[in-house]
Enzyme design. Structure first.
Site, mmCIF file in Angstrom:
data_model
loop_
_atom_site.group_PDB
_atom_site.id
_atom_site.type_symbol
_atom_site.label_atom_id
_atom_site.label_comp_id
_atom_site.label_asym_id
_atom_site.label_seq_id
_atom_site.Cartn_x
_atom_site.Cartn_y
_atom_site.Cartn_z
ATOM 1 N N ALA A 198 23.912 62.978 -73.965
ATOM 2 C CA ALA A 198 24.998 63.942 -74.093
ATOM 3 C C ALA A 198 26.249 63.516 -73.345
ATOM 4 O O ALA A 198 26.181 62.792 -72.364
ATOM 5 C CB ALA A 198 24.537 65.295 -73.567
ATOM 6 N N GLY A 208 19.384 62.546 -74.422
ATOM 7 C CA GLY A 208 19.471 62.846 -75.843
ATOM 8 C C GLY A 208 19.332 61.587 -76.693
ATOM 9 O O GLY A 208 18.907 61.654 -77.853
ATOM 10 N N GLU A 261 15.705 61.121 -77.093
ATOM 11 C CA GLU A 261 15.219 62.192 -77.978
ATOM 12 C C GLU A 261 15.536 61.874 -79.432
ATOM 13 O O GLU A 261 14.736 62.119 -80.331
ATOM 14 C CB GLU A 261 15.842 63.537 -77.568
ATOM 15 C CG GLU A 261 15.323 64.020 -76.219
ATOM 16 C CD GLU A 261 15.946 65.341 -75.803
ATOM 17 O OE1 GLU A 261 17.195 65.387 -75.724
ATOM 18 O OE2 GLU A 261 15.206 66.297 -75.569
ATOM 19 N N GLU A 282 17.726 63.792 -67.469
ATOM 20 C CA GLU A 282 18.377 65.116 -67.405
ATOM 21 C C GLU A 282 18.189 65.832 -66.080
ATOM 22 O O GLU A 282 19.092 66.514 -65.586
ATOM 23 C CB GLU A 282 17.853 66.023 -68.532
ATOM 24 C CG GLU A 282 18.346 65.664 -69.926
ATOM 25 C CD GLU A 282 17.486 64.626 -70.627
ATOM 26 O OE1 GLU A 282 16.693 63.931 -69.947
ATOM 27 O OE2 GLU A 282 17.617 64.487 -71.856
#
Ligand code: NAI
Length: 634
Positions: free
Chosen positions: A10, A49, A52, A72
């Site tokens: 992100a 992310g 992910e 994170e």
């Protein structure tokens, strides 16, 4: 992505703003639902992310140097794009929890062994290898979606002990933090719920955390640190002076630690002492520290010698003629510092940067004693100087801009977080600390015990309270038998031989393992001191202890701002986060002040001022911001 990263996750600056579609979850769902097999070819970092996203592909191929991880947690959140559901389906719960809770990245080899990737590609043939792999699996049906995988996770269903173990393993490190517990809850959903329910559960937990105060504080801290590196009136392209060698005066606690920073960065250091004994002792401690690091495997045995090889110890002050930068770290005494800088002025080469590591003294006064005040500044390291990340760069009235730019750049080279401050007593950190210490001393006379005060601060999230800290540092710092005043609690304890941990007794009693217990002797000393001072002791509630300790710090911070000692409120927070262990989930004292609300803080300060006097007089800036309904500008 182009460059070193497959996808680094992100954009942190987007958090807290309204999301713009498509969401990561939608992208991953589309990828996963593809009727064609998707192979992620990972050429660099796949983080957060980014990982992910890769987990949404049916297969993953990576170059050997790829790094995969879910960092994170370091920003006070946890994976919210399916990571807590998909990763355990590939690795099993234990490994997934470890990766999510440590945030540490792994290399391709480890990722392969953990089942996160399917193949390691050649360093220079990723695309070809990934395409070849794709051909191999192209006909395989049904498509292997991570969400459907049961092979690794089946065995973990109905094993709550896995989650209990993770809670135990990280409880100490994450004392006070929220995100990690929610992360465990989310991973638990991967075994207790269906995939879709688990994903929804993750999303709900994630959004709570993402919009909570802690995550805001941690994002703020991230940006505050970057902002601190920028100096308003010094353009980014200001030329920096070369610092190819460093001289240090004094091989004591600080001198030795400061030297290690430069040695670690490959910069040669000459350290000057007044006696062979002090020099030998100082050099011995440096070597000992390196050898301890080598024993722990943090550096190699060859590194110990390489670093020591860059270090020269001498009694010859004249050796300071060569270094580009000389840092003074002798005793905290103005007369001595002035004398040292006068000598240094005569010896150091023209253009060399001269710095003092003073904790409190006036840099302008020190500079005035030299013929080159524009080349002088404060470089205030924190103890232990080889460990603590903070560096206060103290700008004198006459310090030249390139000198400041050089100091800020050098801080980065040696891995420090620099905050630029102006000249005042104690600069930012110690000035605010002094306000807290003053109140801590009063509190124990009024009714609290040292362990009450310390507990309130550790409950708040600080690593240590003022009295435990004092025991660690030594009660006799700044104390001498000649000037001792037995009416002062600290002095009385020193006279009793209670000098802190080193004597196994200070404000606390210590056993052989340095475990602290409250001391009945100290209690008696304090009760007697209260009586002598005519103070009727009272039970002081924890909430009041906290306000008495923290609000004067915030008030002092406001004064520091209005005096222009720092450029921004966030610089103050960077000091407290990196120099004093302020809990990052509370953002720093100024961020914390905004979360409490300035009117509430102002009201308490005014009440304290009415009861106990001018120490609590609110700063004009605080009054004004509170009246305007504002917080500190962060
Ligand atoms: P220290 O007492 O451990 O070391 C001072 C060293 O300087 C001693 O080894 C002494 O022999 C040497 N020295 C004294 N006069 C000298 C001279 N004329 N030439 C060469 N060497 C000389 O003191 P420490 O704790 O290292 O403090 C040094 C400075 O750093 C002080 O200004 C202090 O305020 C500041 N400081 C200390 C911190 C701490 O936590 N100890 C933190 C930040 C700054």
């Amino acid at each position: 992505c182009a460059g070193r990263t497959f996808c680094a996750g992100a954009d942190i600056s987007e958090f807290g703003k309204p999301p713009v579609p498509p969401s990561l979850a939608d992208v991953i769902a589309a990828l996963e639902a593809s009727p064609m097999p998707v192979v992620a070819a990972i050429h660099g970092t796949a983080l957060g992310g980014g990982l992910e996203l890769a987990l949404g592909a049916h297969y993953r191929v990576a170059v050997p140097s790829a790094k995969l991880g879910l960092p994170e947690i370091k920003l006070g959140i946890f994976p919210g794009g399916g990571g807590t559901q998909r990763l355990p389906r590939l690795t099993g719960v234990e490994t997934a929890l470890d990766m999510i809770l440590t945030g540490a990245p792994i290399d391709a080899e480890t990722a392969l062994s953990r089942g996160i990737i399917d193949r390691i590609a050649g360093a220079a043939s990723l695309n070809a290898d990934a395409v070849a792999f794709a051909r191999e699996i192209a006909e395989r049906r049904p498509l292997l979606r991570v969400r459907d995988r049961e092979d690794r996770i089946a065995a973990d269903r109905g094993r709550p002990e896995l989650f209990e173990a993770a809670r135990k393993a990280h409880a100490r490190k994450y004392r006070g933090f929220e995100a990690w517990l929610k992360a465990i809850e989310a991973v638990r959903g991967a075994v207790d719920l269906s995939f879709d329910e688990g994903l929804a559960n993750e999303r709900r937990l994630f959004e709570d955390i993402l919009n909570g105060t802690q995550a805001k504080a941690q994002r703020y801290a991230f940006f505050a640190e970057r902002a601190a590196a920028k100096v308003g009136d010094i353009p980014a392209d200001t030329p920096v002076l070369p610092v190819k060698s460093v001289g240090i005066i004094g091989a004591g606690t600080m001198g030795g630690g400061i030297a290690m920073n430069f040695l670690n960065a490959g910069i040669p250091v000459t350290i000057v002492e007044t006696s062979q004994a002090a020099l030998d002792r100082g050099l011995g401690i440096i070597r000992g520290n390196y050898e301890a690091s080598a024993r722990k495997g943090r550096i190699g045995p060859a590194d110990v010698e390489a670093r020591m090889g860059l270090l020269t110890g001498t009694l010859d002050f004249g050796a300071l003629k060569d270094p580009d930068l000389v840092i003074e770290a002798v005793f905290e005494n103005m007369a001595l510092k002035k004398e040292i800088f006068a000598r240094l002025d005569a010896v150091a080469r023209p253009g060399a940067i001269l710095a003092s590591n003073t904790s409190y003294l006036d840099i302008d006064e020190i500079a005035a004693g030299t013929g080159r005040p524009e080349h002088l500044l404060g470089l205030h390291f924190f103890s232990p100087a080889n460990v603590m990340r903070l560096l206060e760069v103290v700008r004198g009235r006459k310090t030249a801009k390139p000198v400041i730019a050089t100091a800020m750049a050098l801080a980065r080279t040696i891995g420090k977080v620099a905050v630029l401050t102006g000249v005042c007593y104690g600069f930012v950190g110690n000035r605010m600390l002094a306000a807290r210490q003053r109140e801590a001393k009063k509190l124990i006379l009024e009714g609290a015990m040292p362990w009450d005060v310390d507990r309130v601060l550790t409950d708040f999230g600080l690593p240590m309270g003022p009295f435990a800290m004092s025991d660690l540092a030594g009660l006799d710092i700044g104390w001498s038998a000649e000037t001792s005043n037995p009416a002062e609690i600290r002095d009385a304890l020193c006279e009793m031989g209670r000098r802190g941990q080193k004597t196994k007794a200070g404000y606390y009693d210590y056993d052989d393992k340095r475990n602290a217990t409250p001391s009945a002797v100290v209690e008696a000393v304090i009760l007697a001191a209260s009586e002598r001072a005519g103070i009727a002791r009272r039970a002081i509630p924890d909430a009041e202890i906290l306000e008495r300790l923290v609000y004067p710090m915030i008030n002092e911070g406001a004064k520091i701002l209005e005096e222009g000692i720092v450029a921004r409120a966030s610089d103050i927070d960077v000091v407290w986060l990196n120099g004093y262990g302020w809990p990052v989930y509370r953002g720093g004292p100024m961020f914390y002040a905004n979360t409490v609300g300035l009117p509430a803080i102002l009201a308490r300060l005014k009440a304290f001022e009415a009861e106990r006097g001018a120490d609590f007089k609110p700063a004009a800036l605080l009054e004004r911001l509170a009246a305007e309904g504002k917080g500190f500008a962060l």
